[in-house]
Design an enzyme around this catalytic site. Structure first.
Site, PDB file in Angstrom:
ATOM      1  CB  SER A   1      -0.929  -0.025   1.222  1.00 43.00           C
ATOM      2  OG  SER A   1      -1.921   0.959   1.112  1.00 43.00           O
ATOM      3  CG  ASN A   2      -0.413   4.743  -1.308  1.00 36.98           C
ATOM      4  OD1 ASN A   2      -1.072   5.507  -0.617  1.00 36.98           O
ATOM      5  ND2 ASN A   2      -0.909   4.167  -2.404  1.00 36.98           N
ATOM      6  CG  HIS A   3       3.249   6.512   3.893  1.00 40.94           C
ATOM      7  ND1 HIS A   3       3.099   5.800   5.061  1.00 40.94           N
ATOM      8  CD2 HIS A   3       4.510   6.280   3.474  1.00 40.94           C
ATOM      9  CE1 HIS A   3       4.231   5.178   5.335  1.00 40.94           C
ATOM     10  NE2 HIS A   3       5.103   5.443   4.379  1.00 40.94           N
ATOM     11  CB  SER A   4      -2.961   7.877   0.259  1.00 41.57           C
ATOM     12  OG  SER A   4      -4.181   8.584   0.227  1.00 41.57           O
TER      13      SER A   4
ATOM     14  CB  ALA B   1      -2.521   7.423  -3.278  1.00 39.36           C
TER      15      ALA B   1
END
Ligand code: CTP
Ligand code: CA
Length: 223
Positions: free
Chosen positions: A33-36, A100
């Site tokens: 995943s990502n930090h959004s 994101a």
């Protein structure tokens, strides 16, 4: 309130907003995943709803509460988000893609939890569909708003994404100015070359400016 006029042109418009990260499963207990944080997309959903728009928020997993008066669709992966957006695209007047979306996912999802074995673990990642490019290619009457958070070559990348995805408006920022924060410092890139740069401000205010810009685009598109 907030300087938004009563006869705001977003009233009654169907606005589809995407927000948050996506999660790409590796096995039953792991994902990429990502930090959004989802804050920007939720703020846009709120602002559009407050000005009378009929808002649907397609969101990846976030810590945020569902905004009042907004219809929320929860998704996990980029492919889930793709399906949720495509299904609702035809009926939408405006699509704002603040999510994101993960560009890649593991090629295979293990049915069982992967054991550590001797390592290293090689995971082959394959491309996810680009939701915005896809709806850009299909658009008829819809206004499309995209985002770009860049760590380098902001202007060049923003301009390229605006054109390639056939957007009406691209909201660009340097990644460090917005990711995970309550504020953002953005520049609007409009189709046709007009640009508008803003100071760092709360995402709530950025959201209002985006709604104001959409309203302006809707007005000029009916003239
Ligand atoms: N986007 C999308 N579907 C994807 C990837 C991105 O709809 N699979 C959308 C995002 O929601 C955003 C815009 O495209 O509005 C730009 O995303 P960004 O990650 O900045 O651009 P990419 O085209 O993915 O290019 P790159 O990551 O290589 O910079
Ligand atoms: Ca990307």
């Amino acid at each position: 309130a907030d300087g938004i006029p009563d006869d705001f042109p977003l009233k009654g418009k169907k606005i589809l907003v995407t927000a948050g990260p996506t999660q790409e499963a590796l096995d039953p207990v792991r994902y990429f995943s990502n930090h959004s944080s989802g804050k920007m997309g939720y703020a846009i959903a709120c602002a559009a709803s407050r000005t009378g728009a009929e808002v649907t928020l397609v969101t990846g997993p976030t810590q945020l509460e569902a905004p009042q008066g907004v219809s929320v669709v929860q998704v996990n992966s980029a492919r889930d988000m793709y399906e949720a957006v495509i299904k609702r695209f035809e009926a939408a007047d405006v699509v704002v893609k603040a999510a994101a979306v993960a560009d890649y996912r593991p090629e295979t999802v293990s049915g069982q939890k992967i054991k550590k074995g001797d390592g290293p673990l090689l995971v082959k990642m394959v491309r996810n569909p680009d939701i915005l490019t896809e709806i850009g290619a299909r658009k008829t009457h819809q206004l499309l708003v995209g985002f770009a958070a860049e760590t380098e070559n902001l202007e060049e990348n923003a301009q390229r994404k605006l054109e390639k995805k056939r957007l009406d408006l691209l909201v660009a920022n340097r990644a460090e100015d917005g990711f995970g924060k309550d504020t953002n410092k953005v520049t609007f890139f409009f189709a046709g070359g007009r640009r508008q740069a803003f100071e760092q401000m709360p995402k709530r205010r950025v959201a209002e400016e985006i709604c104001r810009a959409i309203a302006g685009l809707l007005e000029t598109s009916v003239l």
